[in-house]
Design a protein around this motif. Structure first.
Motif, PDB file in Angstrom:
ATOM      1  N   GLU A 163      33.677  44.824  40.193  1.00 48.63           N
ATOM      2  CA  GLU A 163      34.910  44.036  40.073  1.00 48.63           C
ATOM      3  C   GLU A 163      34.630  42.604  39.618  1.00 48.63           C
ATOM      4  OE1 GLU A 163      38.145  44.913  40.320  1.00 48.63           O
ATOM      5  OE2 GLU A 163      37.532  46.984  40.646  1.00 48.63           O
ATOM      6  N   SER A 164      33.442  42.109  39.901  1.00 48.74           N
ATOM      7  CA  SER A 164      33.124  40.716  39.560  1.00 48.74           C
ATOM      8  C   SER A 164      32.688  40.534  38.109  1.00 48.74           C
ATOM      9  CB  SER A 164      32.031  40.179  40.494  1.00 48.74           C
ATOM     10  OG  SER A 164      30.773  40.760  40.193  1.00 48.74           O
ATOM     11  N   VAL A 165      32.464  41.622  37.394  1.00 48.59           N
ATOM     12  CA  VAL A 165      32.039  41.525  35.992  1.00 48.59           C
ATOM     13  C   VAL A 165      33.219  41.025  35.159  1.00 48.59           C
ATOM     14  CG1 VAL A 165      31.250  42.828  33.977  1.00 48.59           C
ATOM     15  CG2 VAL A 165      30.320  43.352  36.239  1.00 48.59           C
ATOM     16  N   ILE A 201      38.492  44.836  51.574  1.00 47.86           N
ATOM     17  CA  ILE A 201      39.264  44.487  50.383  1.00 47.86           C
ATOM     18  C   ILE A 201      38.562  43.468  49.493  1.00 47.86           C
ATOM     19  CG2 ILE A 201      41.459  45.099  51.439  1.00 47.86           C
ATOM     20  CD1 ILE A 201      41.959  42.070  51.860  1.00 47.86           C
ATOM     21  N   GLY A 202      37.527  42.830  49.997  1.00 47.58           N
ATOM     22  CA  GLY A 202      36.824  41.840  49.188  1.00 47.58           C
ATOM     23  C   GLY A 202      35.496  41.464  49.820  1.00 47.58           C
ATOM     24  N   ALA A 203      34.691  40.758  49.039  1.00 47.81           N
ATOM     25  CA  ALA A 203      33.375  40.344  49.534  1.00 47.81           C
ATOM     26  C   ALA A 203      32.943  39.059  48.844  1.00 47.81           C
ATOM     27  CB  ALA A 203      32.344  41.436  49.274  1.00 47.81           C
ATOM     28  N   ILE A 204      32.130  38.322  49.546  1.00 46.66           N
ATOM     29  CA  ILE A 204      31.396  37.200  48.972  1.00 46.66           C
ATOM     30  C   ILE A 204      29.968  37.355  49.462  1.00 46.66           C
ATOM     31  CG2 ILE A 204      32.049  35.647  50.857  1.00 46.66           C
ATOM     32  CD1 ILE A 204      31.947  33.356  48.718  1.00 46.66           C
ATOM     33  N   ILE A 236      37.471  40.630  44.836  1.00 44.48           N
ATOM     34  CA  ILE A 236      38.490  41.228  45.698  1.00 44.48           C
ATOM     35  C   ILE A 236      39.150  42.359  44.905  1.00 44.48           C
ATOM     36  CG2 ILE A 236      40.327  39.623  45.035  1.00 44.48           C
ATOM     37  CD1 ILE A 236      41.038  39.663  48.141  1.00 44.48           C
ATOM     38  N   LEU A 237      39.544  43.394  45.591  1.00 43.35           N
ATOM     39  CA  LEU A 237      40.217  44.501  44.923  1.00 43.35           C
ATOM     40  C   LEU A 237      41.463  43.993  44.200  1.00 43.35           C
ATOM     41  CD1 LEU A 237      39.966  47.227  47.727  1.00 43.35           C
ATOM     42  CD2 LEU A 237      38.607  47.077  45.626  1.00 43.35           C
ATOM     43  N   LYS A 238      41.744  44.556  43.039  1.00 40.53           N
ATOM     44  CA  LYS A 238      42.848  44.087  42.196  1.00 40.53           C
ATOM     45  C   LYS A 238      44.172  44.003  42.939  1.00 40.53           C
ATOM     46  CE  LYS A 238      40.844  45.623  37.915  1.00 40.53           C
ATOM     47  NZ  LYS A 238      40.726  46.655  36.939  1.00 40.53           N
ATOM     48  N   GLU A 239      44.473  44.998  43.735  1.00 39.41           N
ATOM     49  CA  GLU A 239      45.775  45.020  44.404  1.00 39.41           C
ATOM     50  C   GLU A 239      45.937  43.939  45.477  1.00 39.41           C
ATOM     51  OE1 GLU A 239      43.457  48.581  46.211  1.00 39.41           O
ATOM     52  OE2 GLU A 239      43.564  47.546  44.292  1.00 39.41           O
ATOM     53  N   PHE A 240      44.851  43.238  45.810  1.00 40.73           N
ATOM     54  CA  PHE A 240      44.921  42.182  46.815  1.00 40.73           C
ATOM     55  C   PHE A 240      44.753  40.782  46.217  1.00 40.73           C
ATOM     56  CE2 PHE A 240      43.787  46.014  49.094  1.00 40.73           C
ATOM     57  CZ  PHE A 240      44.716  45.993  50.116  1.00 40.73           C
ATOM     58  N   ARG A 241      44.651  40.688  44.909  1.00 44.07           N
ATOM     59  CA  ARG A 241      44.507  39.393  44.252  1.00 44.07           C
ATOM     60  C   ARG A 241      45.839  38.645  44.236  1.00 44.07           C
ATOM     61  NH1 ARG A 241      40.868  41.710  39.252  1.00 44.07           N
ATOM     62  NH2 ARG A 241      39.153  42.398  40.592  1.00 44.07           N
ATOM     63  N   SER A 242      45.735  37.319  44.167  1.00 44.19           N
ATOM     64  CA  SER A 242      46.907  36.435  44.096  1.00 44.19           C
ATOM     65  C   SER A 242      47.795  36.538  45.329  1.00 44.19           C
ATOM     66  CB  SER A 242      47.718  36.709  42.825  1.00 44.19           C
ATOM     67  OG  SER A 242      46.925  36.510  41.681  1.00 44.19           O
TER      68      SER A 242
END
Length: 108
Positions: free
Chosen positions: A22-24, A68-71, A95-101
């Motif tokens: 997802e980070s690419v 749903i996400g990672a750092i 973060i997974l697309k559906e949880f962005r913004s």
């Protein structure tokens, strides 16, 4: 949305691979890269053998049902340099697309 932040543990490694993908960066309007791009050493080094190198640190964001996400950050040595130097850890975040913004990255 109730989001909990916790330490990244070994069972999260498959999800960490998902987050690396997802980070690419994909320019707007372009097709996403095939998932096999994660086999490229220039990318795989950010997750491969996670937790076996000193300095591997990560956090997972999760809601009630799922991660749903990672750092994560990793410090590279001379034998496997990242984009920077050997004294500055490199950070990945996704973060997974559906949880962005949804303001999740702004939570404390």
């Amino acid at each position: 949305m109730n989001v909990k932040i916790r330490a990244l543990v070994e069972r999260d490694i498959p999800f960490l691979w998902d987050m690396l993908y997802e980070s690419v960066f994909v320019p707007e309007g372009e097709k996403p890269f095939p998932r096999t791009i994660l086999n490229e050493p220039s990318l795989s080094k950010y997750v491969e053998d996670w937790g076996k190198q000193g300095g591997d640190i990560g956090l997972i964001a999760e809601n009630e049902q799922q991660a749903i996400g990672a750092i994560w950050l990793r410090l590279f040595d001379e034998t496997q340099k990242g984009c920077g130097d050997t004294e500055t850890p490199e950070i990945g975040i996704a973060i997974l697309k559906e949880f962005r913004s949804k303001g999740i990255g702004h939570r404390h």
